[in-house]
Structure formats: C-alpha cells, structure tokens
Design a protein around this motif. Sequence first.
Motif, PDB file in Angstrom:
ATOM      1  N   LEU A   1       0.804  -1.210   0.000  1.00  0.00           N
ATOM      2  CA  LEU A   1       0.000   0.000   0.000  1.00  0.00           C
ATOM      3  C   LEU A   1       0.842   1.268   0.000  1.00  0.00           C
ATOM      4  O   LEU A   1       1.930   1.320   0.567  1.00  0.00           O
ATOM      5  CB  LEU A   1      -0.920   0.025   1.226  1.00  0.00           C
ATOM      6  CG  LEU A   1      -1.901  -1.147   1.377  1.00  0.00           C
ATOM      7  CD1 LEU A   1      -2.723  -0.959   2.642  1.00  0.00           C
ATOM      8  CD2 LEU A   1      -2.792  -1.280   0.158  1.00  0.00           C
ATOM      9  N   HIS A   2       0.271   2.277  -0.620  1.00  0.00           N
ATOM     10  CA  HIS A   2       0.773   3.643  -0.543  1.00  0.00           C
ATOM     11  C   HIS A   2      -0.453   4.512  -0.318  1.00  0.00           C
ATOM     12  O   HIS A   2      -1.510   4.257  -0.914  1.00  0.00           O
ATOM     13  CB  HIS A   2       1.471   4.024  -1.855  1.00  0.00           C
ATOM     14  CG  HIS A   2       2.198   5.322  -1.797  1.00  0.00           C
ATOM     15  ND1 HIS A   2       3.484   5.437  -1.313  1.00  0.00           N
ATOM     16  CD2 HIS A   2       1.829   6.570  -2.175  1.00  0.00           C
ATOM     17  CE1 HIS A   2       3.877   6.688  -1.400  1.00  0.00           C
ATOM     18  NE2 HIS A   2       2.887   7.405  -1.914  1.00  0.00           N
ATOM     19  N   LEU A   3      -0.362   5.505   0.540  1.00  0.00           N
ATOM     20  CA  LEU A   3      -1.510   6.354   0.834  1.00  0.00           C
ATOM     21  C   LEU A   3      -1.338   7.726   0.201  1.00  0.00           C
ATOM     22  O   LEU A   3      -0.226   8.275   0.188  1.00  0.00           O
ATOM     23  CB  LEU A   3      -1.713   6.497   2.340  1.00  0.00           C
ATOM     24  CG  LEU A   3      -2.084   5.230   3.116  1.00  0.00           C
ATOM     25  CD1 LEU A   3      -2.620   5.582   4.492  1.00  0.00           C
ATOM     26  CD2 LEU A   3      -3.081   4.366   2.382  1.00  0.00           C
ATOM     27  N   ALA A   4      -2.433   8.261  -0.304  1.00  0.00           N
ATOM     28  CA  ALA A   4      -2.424   9.575  -0.930  1.00  0.00           C
ATOM     29  C   ALA A   4      -3.821  10.160  -0.847  1.00  0.00           C
ATOM     30  O   ALA A   4      -4.815   9.433  -0.840  1.00  0.00           O
ATOM     31  CB  ALA A   4      -1.970   9.482  -2.391  1.00  0.00           C
ATOM     32  N   GLU A   5      -3.900  11.475  -0.789  1.00  0.00           N
ATOM     33  CA  GLU A   5      -5.200  12.143  -0.804  1.00  0.00           C
ATOM     34  C   GLU A   5      -5.887  11.962  -2.160  1.00  0.00           C
ATOM     35  O   GLU A   5      -7.112  11.887  -2.243  1.00  0.00           O
ATOM     36  CB  GLU A   5      -5.013  13.638  -0.515  1.00  0.00           C
ATOM     37  CG  GLU A   5      -4.457  13.943   0.874  1.00  0.00           C
ATOM     38  CD  GLU A   5      -5.516  13.895   1.957  1.00  0.00           C
ATOM     39  OE1 GLU A   5      -6.615  13.343   1.702  1.00  0.00           O
ATOM     40  OE2 GLU A   5      -5.249  14.398   3.056  1.00  0.00           O
TER      41      GLU A   5
ATOM     42  N   VAL B   1      11.716  10.510  -1.386  1.00  0.00           N
ATOM     43  CA  VAL B   1      11.611  10.437   0.071  1.00  0.00           C
ATOM     44  C   VAL B   1      10.468  11.299   0.584  1.00  0.00           C
ATOM     45  O   VAL B   1       9.722  10.896   1.486  1.00  0.00           O
ATOM     46  CB  VAL B   1      12.960  10.831   0.716  1.00  0.00           C
ATOM     47  CG1 VAL B   1      12.798  11.043   2.221  1.00  0.00           C
ATOM     48  CG2 VAL B   1      14.006   9.752   0.446  1.00  0.00           C
ATOM     49  N   GLU B   2      10.294  12.496   0.007  1.00  0.00           N
ATOM     50  CA  GLU B   2       9.238  13.379   0.511  1.00  0.00           C
ATOM     51  C   GLU B   2       7.852  12.787   0.276  1.00  0.00           C
ATOM     52  O   GLU B   2       6.947  12.941   1.107  1.00  0.00           O
ATOM     53  CB  GLU B   2       9.341  14.767  -0.129  1.00  0.00           C
ATOM     54  CG  GLU B   2       9.223  14.810  -1.643  1.00  0.00           C
ATOM     55  CD  GLU B   2      10.542  14.607  -2.373  1.00  0.00           C
ATOM     56  OE1 GLU B   2      10.600  14.948  -3.575  1.00  0.00           O
ATOM     57  OE2 GLU B   2      11.514  14.106  -1.755  1.00  0.00           O
ATOM     58  N   GLU B   3       7.663  12.049  -0.832  1.00  0.00           N
ATOM     59  CA  GLU B   3       6.388  11.388  -1.062  1.00  0.00           C
ATOM     60  C   GLU B   3       6.213  10.209  -0.103  1.00  0.00           C
ATOM     61  O   GLU B   3       5.099   9.947   0.375  1.00  0.00           O
ATOM     62  CB  GLU B   3       6.281  10.921  -2.516  1.00  0.00           C
ATOM     63  CG  GLU B   3       5.042  10.095  -2.836  1.00  0.00           C
ATOM     64  CD  GLU B   3       3.730  10.840  -2.624  1.00  0.00           C
ATOM     65  OE1 GLU B   3       2.688  10.173  -2.525  1.00  0.00           O
ATOM     66  OE2 GLU B   3       3.748  12.101  -2.568  1.00  0.00           O
ATOM     67  N   GLY B   4       7.299   9.504   0.196  1.00  0.00           N
ATOM     68  CA  GLY B   4       7.228   8.445   1.184  1.00  0.00           C
ATOM     69  C   GLY B   4       6.786   8.959   2.541  1.00  0.00           C
ATOM     70  O   GLY B   4       5.972   8.322   3.234  1.00  0.00           O
TER      71      GLY B   4
ATOM     72  N   ARG C   1      -1.301  -1.027  -4.397  1.00  0.00           N
ATOM     73  CA  ARG C   1      -2.511  -0.213  -4.359  1.00  0.00           C
ATOM     74  C   ARG C   1      -2.207   1.138  -3.734  1.00  0.00           C
ATOM     75  O   ARG C   1      -1.473   1.221  -2.745  1.00  0.00           O
ATOM     76  CB  ARG C   1      -3.618  -0.922  -3.570  1.00  0.00           C
ATOM     77  CG  ARG C   1      -3.991  -2.290  -4.133  1.00  0.00           C
ATOM     78  CD  ARG C   1      -5.147  -2.921  -3.369  1.00  0.00           C
ATOM     79  NE  ARG C   1      -6.367  -2.159  -3.569  1.00  0.00           N
ATOM     80  CZ  ARG C   1      -7.506  -2.420  -2.918  1.00  0.00           C
ATOM     81  NH1 ARG C   1      -7.558  -3.409  -2.043  1.00  0.00           N
ATOM     82  NH2 ARG C   1      -8.583  -1.697  -3.143  1.00  0.00           N
ATOM     83  N   ILE C   2      -2.773   2.182  -4.320  1.00  0.00           N
ATOM     84  CA  ILE C   2      -2.706   3.512  -3.736  1.00  0.00           C
ATOM     85  C   ILE C   2      -4.106   3.862  -3.254  1.00  0.00           C
ATOM     86  O   ILE C   2      -5.057   3.883  -4.045  1.00  0.00           O
ATOM     87  CB  ILE C   2      -2.189   4.570  -4.734  1.00  0.00           C
ATOM     88  CG1 ILE C   2      -0.809   4.189  -5.257  1.00  0.00           C
ATOM     89  CG2 ILE C   2      -2.143   5.945  -4.055  1.00  0.00           C
ATOM     90  CD1 ILE C   2      -0.232   5.174  -6.259  1.00  0.00           C
ATOM     91  N   LEU C   3      -4.248   4.112  -1.952  1.00  0.00           N
ATOM     92  CA  LEU C   3      -5.548   4.341  -1.334  1.00  0.00           C
ATOM     93  C   LEU C   3      -5.553   5.658  -0.577  1.00  0.00           C
ATOM     94  O   LEU C   3      -4.514   6.130  -0.113  1.00  0.00           O
ATOM     95  CB  LEU C   3      -5.874   3.209  -0.346  1.00  0.00           C
ATOM     96  CG  LEU C   3      -5.870   1.772  -0.858  1.00  0.00           C
ATOM     97  CD1 LEU C   3      -6.106   0.816   0.305  1.00  0.00           C
ATOM     98  CD2 LEU C   3      -6.913   1.578  -1.943  1.00  0.00           C
TER      99      LEU C   3
ATOM    100  N   ARG D   1      -3.907  11.043  -9.047  1.00  0.00           N
ATOM    101  CA  ARG D   1      -2.712  11.864  -9.250  1.00  0.00           C
ATOM    102  C   ARG D   1      -1.468  11.098  -8.841  1.00  0.00           C
ATOM    103  O   ARG D   1      -0.437  11.146  -9.539  1.00  0.00           O
ATOM    104  CB  ARG D   1      -2.816  13.157  -8.434  1.00  0.00           C
ATOM    105  CG  ARG D   1      -1.610  14.086  -8.606  1.00  0.00           C
ATOM    106  CD  ARG D   1      -1.597  15.193  -7.565  1.00  0.00           C
ATOM    107  NE  ARG D   1      -1.490  14.638  -6.216  1.00  0.00           N
ATOM    108  CZ  ARG D   1      -0.350  14.254  -5.657  1.00  0.00           C
ATOM    109  NH1 ARG D   1       0.796  14.311  -6.348  1.00  0.00           N
ATOM    110  NH2 ARG D   1      -0.343  13.773  -4.430  1.00  0.00           N
ATOM    111  N   ALA D   2      -1.539  10.368  -7.714  1.00  0.00           N
ATOM    112  CA  ALA D   2      -0.365   9.625  -7.239  1.00  0.00           C
ATOM    113  C   ALA D   2       0.035   8.532  -8.230  1.00  0.00           C
ATOM    114  O   ALA D   2       1.224   8.330  -8.487  1.00  0.00           O
ATOM    115  CB  ALA D   2      -0.645   9.029  -5.863  1.00  0.00           C
TER     116      ALA D   2
END
Length: 323
Positions: A224-228, A303-306, A277-279, A232-233
């Motif tokens: 998983l990766h989280l994004a608003e 790194v900043e996106e992490g 998955r980006i959630l 876009r992510a």
Amino acid sequence: MPVTVVRFNLVEPGATPASLSARYRAAVEMAAYADEHAITTVQTEEHHGAANNWLPSPFAFAGAVFGATRRIAVTVSAVIGPLYDPLRLAEDIAVLDLLSGGRLVTVAGIGYRPEEYDLFGVDWKRRGRLQDELLETLLRAWSGEEFTYRGRTVRLTPRPYTDPHPLLLVGGSSKAAARRAARLGLPFFPSAHLPELESYYKERLTEYGTEGWVMMPAAETPLLHLAEDPDRAWAEYGEHFLHEARTYASWQSGDITSAVRSGSTTVDELRAEGVYRILTPEQCVAERLDSVVLHPLAGGMPVEEGWRSLRLFAERVVPRLEG
C-alpha cells in the motif's frame, strides 16, 4: 487490531552515494516515527548485486532501526540462509536480540536467484544442505553449550536475550521448506497464501513429533501507498511501483511462488492488478485488512512522497484501526 507493517528495501535505481545515504537515513527516521505512532513492525529483506541498489545487509539496517526505536519489531523476511557463515550469523542475531530486547524476527529462506550464489561463490546445488546446516547450527549455538561444528568443538557467547532463542521461522513455498521447518520444530512462513502447504507442514509436525505454527500471508496482501488523490499519485509515482514489480518478475521463474507476483508491463495494468494499491486513508480503513503493509519508499519513491504516505497512515489510519 490488524498487524501494521512498514516495509523497506531501500531500492533506488541510478542512486548516487549521497542520495542513497539520504534514503537510508530517512528510512531509519521513518521507523522511529512509526514506533512513536503504534505501528507494530518494520519489514526488510535482502538481495545482492542488484542494479537498483536493493538492500543487501538487512541485519545492519535492523541494528540502526533498533537504535532509533523502543517498541517496534523488525522482521527480516527473508534472509538468504546459505549465503551466511552459520557461526557469524548466530552471533549477529544474538547481539541484535540483546540490543533490541527480543524485537528481531528472522525468516530464513534459501532464495531464488542463482546469480546471488555465484556472487559469493556458494554452490546453488547444495543450498538445501547448507540451509539445514545453518538452521541446526543457529539452534545449537544459541543454547550457550558446546557442540560439534564441522568436526570441531565450539561454543558461542553471549547467549541471546530471548529464551529459548530468538524468533526464527523457516520461509519458502516448497514442500522441502515445510519439511525442514517441521523436522526442526520451527514455525513455518509460506511465501504466499498456500493453505495446502500449511496442511502439509502440519502433517509433517505429526510425523516428526514436533510442535510449530504457521505465519501465512492472507489471500490478499497488497503493498500500500496512501495519498489524498490516488489518481494523481498513480500518474506521478506509478513508475516506481512498476519498476519494483518488473524487477520481481525478472527474478521469479515458473516454480517460484511469492506474495509479490505481477505480470504487469504498464502502470495501468499494475493498477488494475491490485498487487500494489494507492488508497486514501478512508479507503485503507474500509478495506479491513488483517495485515496492513505500507511500502512508502517502493521502487525508488521520492523520500518526501514516502513521508506523505507514512504520515497519512500514522495519523489518519492507525488510530481508526485501534478503535
């Protein structure tokens, strides 16, 4: 509450020493932040000679994490057992177990890349026998008693913190790995959701008269990766996930079963596949996963996106999982 995991393999294609150093330091800082926010586990792993700078030394990384944290566990999943000197590995794990107060979990596999064996001059055809020797040596060495090793009488000190020994699991996707775990009375960690292999392991426990248990990935174990804004992510960062997926695919032959297995060749295919998955935080909570694995620096992710992903997870997901 589900198990919450932050995974690091420190991949960075085209890295400079300076950029990779910054990535390593950021990962340790992320582990400390995860520790402060009730995340349960840091997971790491090893591969050798990879062009994308895959982490080759998981125990050194684990030591840095333990120095920066107080509660979080570190799981090395998996160490490529036959590439190690058994006595030195027994000492290294004992020291980490003492430093961490018993927070190290080691999953011992045999790997699936012959080129890694070639790199260290280890015979790929002997990997099963070498793994047997490694596991047997670790268990004897941690007892603190004298034992015979390659025709010599040896005794290792200090003894580990954990009694009777640090948590050690046998990893793999084969019947040979399941038999090995059962024979030694060690827990078994299938590399994917393989219920039939779990049954086989339990049958072998009965056959050998030993005791053990299984830690098996769920049927769905997305990274998983989280994004608003997931759309876009995916558009901005999907290539990082695809790089990792393609790297795994290039290493895995037809008889290798892994929880991370992708046949995708484009970002759109990868997104549809569901391995990565980006959630949004809300979507992550709604998934109700048994194990939530965040992969904030996947495939050389900036790194900043992490950090953005990890903060969303720690601040807007973990408290709701606790509730």
